[in-house]
Design a protein around this motif. Structure first.
Motif, PDB file in Angstrom:
ATOM      1  N   LYS A 165       0.849  -1.196   0.000  1.00 22.63           N
ATOM      2  CA  LYS A 165       0.000   0.000   0.000  1.00 22.63           C
ATOM      3  C   LYS A 165       0.882   1.243   0.000  1.00 22.63           C
ATOM      4  O   LYS A 165       1.553   1.549   0.993  1.00 22.63           O
ATOM      5  CB  LYS A 165      -0.911  -0.003   1.224  1.00 22.63           C
ATOM      6  CG  LYS A 165      -1.802   1.222   1.339  1.00 22.63           C
ATOM      7  CD  LYS A 165      -2.648   1.171   2.604  1.00 22.63           C
ATOM      8  CE  LYS A 165      -3.521   2.409   2.752  1.00 22.63           C
ATOM      9  NZ  LYS A 165      -4.340   2.354   3.999  1.00 22.63           N
ATOM     10  N   ILE A 220       1.853   4.851   0.506  1.00 22.75           N
ATOM     11  CA  ILE A 220       1.327   5.908   1.377  1.00 22.75           C
ATOM     12  C   ILE A 220       1.983   7.266   1.118  1.00 22.75           C
ATOM     13  O   ILE A 220       1.477   8.295   1.580  1.00 22.75           O
ATOM     14  CB  ILE A 220       1.493   5.535   2.867  1.00 22.75           C
ATOM     15  CG1 ILE A 220       2.982   5.353   3.209  1.00 22.75           C
ATOM     16  CG2 ILE A 220       0.684   4.288   3.206  1.00 22.75           C
ATOM     17  CD1 ILE A 220       3.244   5.182   4.703  1.00 22.75           C
ATOM     18  N   ARG A 221       3.094   7.252   0.366  1.00 24.43           N
ATOM     19  CA  ARG A 221       3.782   8.518   0.130  1.00 24.43           C
ATOM     20  C   ARG A 221       4.592   8.401  -1.159  1.00 24.43           C
ATOM     21  O   ARG A 221       5.254   7.384  -1.403  1.00 24.43           O
ATOM     22  CB  ARG A 221       4.687   8.854   1.319  1.00 24.43           C
ATOM     23  CG  ARG A 221       5.315  10.228   1.281  1.00 24.43           C
ATOM     24  CD  ARG A 221       5.874  10.638   2.647  1.00 24.43           C
ATOM     25  NE  ARG A 221       6.744   9.632   3.252  1.00 24.43           N
ATOM     26  CZ  ARG A 221       6.403   8.860   4.287  1.00 24.43           C
ATOM     27  NH1 ARG A 221       5.199   8.967   4.833  1.00 24.43           N
ATOM     28  NH2 ARG A 221       7.257   7.978   4.782  1.00 24.43           N
ATOM     29  N   THR A 233       6.959   5.268  -0.662  1.00 28.28           N
ATOM     30  CA  THR A 233       6.947   4.600   0.644  1.00 28.28           C
ATOM     31  C   THR A 233       5.676   3.796   0.763  1.00 28.28           C
ATOM     32  O   THR A 233       4.592   4.284   0.428  1.00 28.28           O
ATOM     33  CB  THR A 233       7.037   5.634   1.781  1.00 28.28           C
ATOM     34  OG1 THR A 233       8.231   6.408   1.610  1.00 28.28           O
ATOM     35  CG2 THR A 233       7.058   4.949   3.137  1.00 28.28           C
ATOM     36  N   TRP A 234       5.813   2.555   1.261  1.00 32.88           N
ATOM     37  CA  TRP A 234       4.654   1.671   1.320  1.00 32.88           C
ATOM     38  C   TRP A 234       4.656   0.856   2.607  1.00 32.88           C
ATOM     39  O   TRP A 234       5.685   0.693   3.267  1.00 32.88           O
ATOM     40  CB  TRP A 234       4.598   0.756   0.102  1.00 32.88           C
ATOM     41  CG  TRP A 234       5.813  -0.121  -0.110  1.00 32.88           C
ATOM     42  CD1 TRP A 234       6.977   0.232  -0.717  1.00 32.88           C
ATOM     43  CD2 TRP A 234       5.954  -1.491   0.284  1.00 32.88           C
ATOM     44  NE1 TRP A 234       7.860  -0.815  -0.736  1.00 32.88           N
ATOM     45  CE2 TRP A 234       7.249  -1.895  -0.144  1.00 32.88           C
ATOM     46  CE3 TRP A 234       5.139  -2.402   0.925  1.00 32.88           C
ATOM     47  CZ2 TRP A 234       7.745  -3.184   0.083  1.00 32.88           C
ATOM     48  CZ3 TRP A 234       5.625  -3.690   1.145  1.00 32.88           C
ATOM     49  CH2 TRP A 234       6.897  -4.070   0.732  1.00 32.88           C
ATOM     50  N   VAL A 235       3.478   0.392   2.952  1.00 37.36           N
ATOM     51  CA  VAL A 235       3.297  -0.498   4.096  1.00 37.36           C
ATOM     52  C   VAL A 235       2.513  -1.709   3.625  1.00 37.36           C
ATOM     53  O   VAL A 235       1.920  -1.705   2.541  1.00 37.36           O
ATOM     54  CB  VAL A 235       2.550   0.192   5.262  1.00 37.36           C
ATOM     55  CG1 VAL A 235       3.348   1.367   5.800  1.00 37.36           C
ATOM     56  CG2 VAL A 235       1.160   0.653   4.814  1.00 37.36           C
ATOM     57  N   ASP A 236       2.490  -2.758   4.428  1.00 39.51           N
ATOM     58  CA  ASP A 236       1.713  -3.942   4.086  1.00 39.51           C
ATOM     59  C   ASP A 236       0.232  -3.589   4.053  1.00 39.51           C
ATOM     60  O   ASP A 236      -0.288  -2.960   4.983  1.00 39.51           O
ATOM     61  CB  ASP A 236       1.971  -5.057   5.102  1.00 39.51           C
ATOM     62  CG  ASP A 236       1.379  -6.377   4.668  1.00 39.51           C
ATOM     63  OD1 ASP A 236       0.134  -6.504   4.708  1.00 39.51           O
ATOM     64  OD2 ASP A 236       2.138  -7.278   4.290  1.00 39.51           O
ATOM     65  N   THR A 256       2.231  -1.498   9.549  1.00 42.87           N
ATOM     66  CA  THR A 256       2.655  -0.129   9.876  1.00 42.87           C
ATOM     67  C   THR A 256       4.128   0.114   9.576  1.00 42.87           C
ATOM     68  O   THR A 256       4.564   1.264   9.537  1.00 42.87           O
ATOM     69  CB  THR A 256       2.394   0.179  11.357  1.00 42.87           C
ATOM     70  OG1 THR A 256       3.088  -0.783  12.172  1.00 42.87           O
ATOM     71  CG2 THR A 256       0.902   0.131  11.668  1.00 42.87           C
ATOM     72  N   GLU A 257       4.899  -0.954   9.379  1.00 43.41           N
ATOM     73  CA  GLU A 257       6.317  -0.797   9.090  1.00 43.41           C
ATOM     74  C   GLU A 257       6.492  -0.238   7.684  1.00 43.41           C
ATOM     75  O   GLU A 257       6.050  -0.829   6.703  1.00 43.41           O
ATOM     76  CB  GLU A 257       7.042  -2.138   9.204  1.00 43.41           C
ATOM     77  CG  GLU A 257       8.532  -2.041   8.912  1.00 43.41           C
ATOM     78  CD  GLU A 257       9.230  -3.387   8.970  1.00 43.41           C
ATOM     79  OE1 GLU A 257      10.423  -3.445   8.594  1.00 43.41           O
ATOM     80  OE2 GLU A 257       8.579  -4.375   9.375  1.00 43.41           O
ATOM     81  N   GLU A 258       7.157   0.911   7.586  1.00 46.03           N
ATOM     82  CA  GLU A 258       7.327   1.574   6.306  1.00 46.03           C
ATOM     83  C   GLU A 258       8.551   1.056   5.565  1.00 46.03           C
ATOM     84  O   GLU A 258       9.607   0.827   6.152  1.00 46.03           O
ATOM     85  CB  GLU A 258       7.452   3.087   6.504  1.00 46.03           C
ATOM     86  CG  GLU A 258       6.196   3.732   7.071  1.00 46.03           C
ATOM     87  CD  GLU A 258       6.289   5.251   7.129  1.00 46.03           C
ATOM     88  OE1 GLU A 258       7.324   5.799   6.665  1.00 46.03           O
ATOM     89  OE2 GLU A 258       5.342   5.882   7.619  1.00 46.03           O
ATOM     90  N   GLN A 259       8.380   0.846   4.252  1.00 47.80           N
ATOM     91  CA  GLN A 259       9.472   0.472   3.375  1.00 47.80           C
ATOM     92  C   GLN A 259       9.481   1.435   2.200  1.00 47.80           C
ATOM     93  O   GLN A 259       8.440   1.978   1.815  1.00 47.80           O
ATOM     94  CB  GLN A 259       9.302  -0.966   2.882  1.00 47.80           C
ATOM     95  CG  GLN A 259       9.240  -1.996   3.996  1.00 47.80           C
ATOM     96  CD  GLN A 259       9.179  -3.406   3.465  1.00 47.80           C
ATOM     97  OE1 GLN A 259      10.102  -3.863   2.766  1.00 47.80           O
ATOM     98  NE2 GLN A 259       8.108  -4.118   3.777  1.00 47.80           N
ATOM     99  N   THR A 260      10.638   1.638   1.641  1.00 48.16           N
ATOM    100  CA  THR A 260      10.767   2.617   0.560  1.00 48.16           C
ATOM    101  C   THR A 260      11.386   1.977  -0.673  1.00 48.16           C
ATOM    102  O   THR A 260      12.377   1.250  -0.578  1.00 48.16           O
ATOM    103  CB  THR A 260      11.621   3.815   0.997  1.00 48.16           C
ATOM    104  OG1 THR A 260      10.997   4.469   2.106  1.00 48.16           O
ATOM    105  CG2 THR A 260      11.768   4.822  -0.144  1.00 48.16           C
TER     106      THR A 260
END
Length: 528
Positions: free
Chosen positions: A304, A306-307, A318-321, A326-330
């Protein structure tokens, strides 16, 4: 769509047409206004030149996103795709037995169809002039079969005509055509069109109308054996001692006009509905599955976004599951192809230019509802002799589409029992899924009384409640001003999808949009 300050906007006009005449008439109006047209696909794209490992981030694994990813990877780019869902395809989506679908509001539907049965909530047919979709199907080995758009044995129905009884399409079609031909033939024969046609043309016109309308020597469309060959018999011809056929009575032109059953007679004649029309064997998402197999681990699912942050040197997302993570990955890349529907993209934190933001905000998404009902037996074939095709009605369900596969099978079958737009779609989607199914049963029973006794299970999809699109397809409020902006590169991001095309709501539009975007991106990269 461009507004008209001195009159009705095209958006308002299409909305009015849809509310008063139904989805098919609205589509015909869209075609006339240039919103639905033949594809300009000329064959597989050729991206020549070495991109030297340039990395491209693709947002969304619908057909637009996967087309872009597939062709860019083949041209030597490093590609990553982020997809919100657990599967690829976006609106190229099929619901089968065992599937679960959760819409906004946490209503969860469990699909209980029999093995092999399915419903396509989104695209359900492929016109023969959608050359790009057909080409990818051929290249990826997706098997296609005919989709029957027009069936003269299906029904036309209006609650305010013929005491609410459905009429066979073939009867209305033959009688309407015949009586219009009679009026014109007599006008020509009586010299009332002198000046408009030459004497020679008038003679040939009368002859052609006599043939076309099945008129007698007096240029009249009347009950006869010849007419019954088109509209059907009161008693069909028999064999042996069963006797000849008994001609059927015709319906007056006045009754046809007042009943408005002429409304859907030409739906199957627009360029996108003319035979042949196709569907993938086993469900529309066979196309999505084929793309996904080609791309493999290039796609990251349940991501998902989010940014989105773009700059003059690259893009980061930037995405999360998607499952509540809630853990952000880029993910970062040199460039980005963004196929996220504008209805969703406008709610994502981004730093696109003010012009691009305005373009995103200019698009709204049409509401649509589909309800699929599974019945214990194929009564439409066994009782009504309807094999494929579509019946039309002025009821809120708009139409009933009969499956174009598994003819003559004894097991259960699925009808597309509702496909509505605009106000009717909002009315359906305002109630829980179980009540939508109940309404589809209630309305459909007015055309097929067998509905209640034969019903087995159902599922509904209200598109503006679908989390990953929030609507069925994009419509521009001011296309003339904002569409050109949306096609431009904005901080190394190019937009693609059906909303960035002049074939909105079609898979073809999504694919053509993606091909155009990556061609422009490639020229930019090679030129740089």
């Amino acid at each position: 769509m461009t507004s008209n300050p001195t009159g009705m906007s095209r958006r308002d006009l299409l909305t009015m047409v849809g509310m008063t005449a139904g989805a098919s008439a609205m589509y015909a109006a869209m075609s006339g206004m240039g919103y639905a047209a033949t594809s300009d696909y000329k064959g597989p794209i050729k991206l020549e030149g070495d991109p030297k490992g340039t990395k491209v981030l693709v947002l969304g694994a619908g057909l637009a996103g996967m087309t872009a990813a597939y062709e860019l990877r083949n041209a030597g780019y490093s590609v990553q795709v982020l997809e919100y869902r657990e599967k690829a395809g976006g609106r190229c989506w099929t619901l089968r037995s065992g599937d679960s679908y959760a819409e906004l509001g946490d209503d969860v539907q469990e699909v209980q169809f029999a093995e092999g049965n399915y419903m396509n909530p989104g695209p359900w047919r492929i016109p023969s002039d959608h050359y790009a979709v057909l080409d990818y199907c051929k290249r990826f080995g997706v098997k296609l079969e005919p989709f029957i758009q027009v069936n003269w044995n299906a029904y036309l129905h209006n609650t305010e005509a013929f005491e609410g009884k459905p009429q066979r399409f073939k009867q209305i079609q033959a009688d309407y055509r015949g009586q219009i031909a009679e009026l014109l033939a007599k006008a020509v024969d009586q010299k009332k069109l002198d000046g408009l046609v030459t004497d020679a043309d008038a003679e040939m016109l009368v002859a052609s109308l006599k043939k076309y309308g099945v008129l007698n020597d007096d240029l009249a469309y009347v009950k006869s054996d010849a007419v019954s060959l088109y509209r059907g018999w009161e008693k069909d011809p028999g064999g042996g001692t069963q006797g000849p056929g008994v001609p059927s009575d015709t319906i007056s032109l006045s009754d046809i006009l007042q009943g408005r059953l002429w409304n859907d007679l030409i739906t199957g004649e627009s360029i996108d509905h003319q035979a042949a029309i196709f569907q993938p064997v086993g469900g529309m998402d066979m196309i999505a599955q084929a793309f996904a197999r080609e791309l493999g681990d290039v796609i990251t699912y349940d991501a998902k976004v989010i940014r989105i942050r773009g700059s003059e040197t690259g893009v980061e997302a930037t995405w999360v599951d998607s499952n509540g993570g809630t853990e952000e990955q880029t993910a970062s890349a040199d460039y980005c192809i963004c196929t996220i529907p504008f209805s969703v993209l406008g709610q994502i934190d981004h730093n696109f230019s003010s012009d691009m933001s305005a373009a995103i905000d200019d698009v709204y998404y049409e509401a649509s509802i589909k309800v699929g009902l599974e019945f214990k037996r194929r009564f439409w074939e066994q009782d009504d002799h309807i094999y494929g095709g579509i019946s039309y009605t002025n009821l809120p369900i708009t139409l009933i589409s009969y499956p174009s596969t598994d003819f003559f099978s004894d097991g259960p079958g699925v009808l597309l029992a509702t496909y509505s737009w605009g106000a009717a779609a909002y009315q359906f989607s305002a109630v829980p899924p179980a009540e939508r199914i109940e309404r589809a049963l209630e309305f459909g029973s007015q055309i097929h009384p067998q509905y209640r006794d034969e019903f087995a299970s159902g599922v509904s999809v209200a598109w503006h409640r679908v989390p990953w699109t929030l609507g069925c397809y994009g419509i521009w409020r001011n296309q003339e001003e904002y569409y050109p902006i949306a096609t431009q590169m904005d901080q190394r991001t190019l937009m693609a999808g059906e909303h960035i095309s002049y074939l909105p709501a079609w898979q073809e539009g999504a694919i053509l949009s993606a091909l155009d975007a990556i061609e422009r991106l490639h020229k930019h990269v090679i030129g740089a």
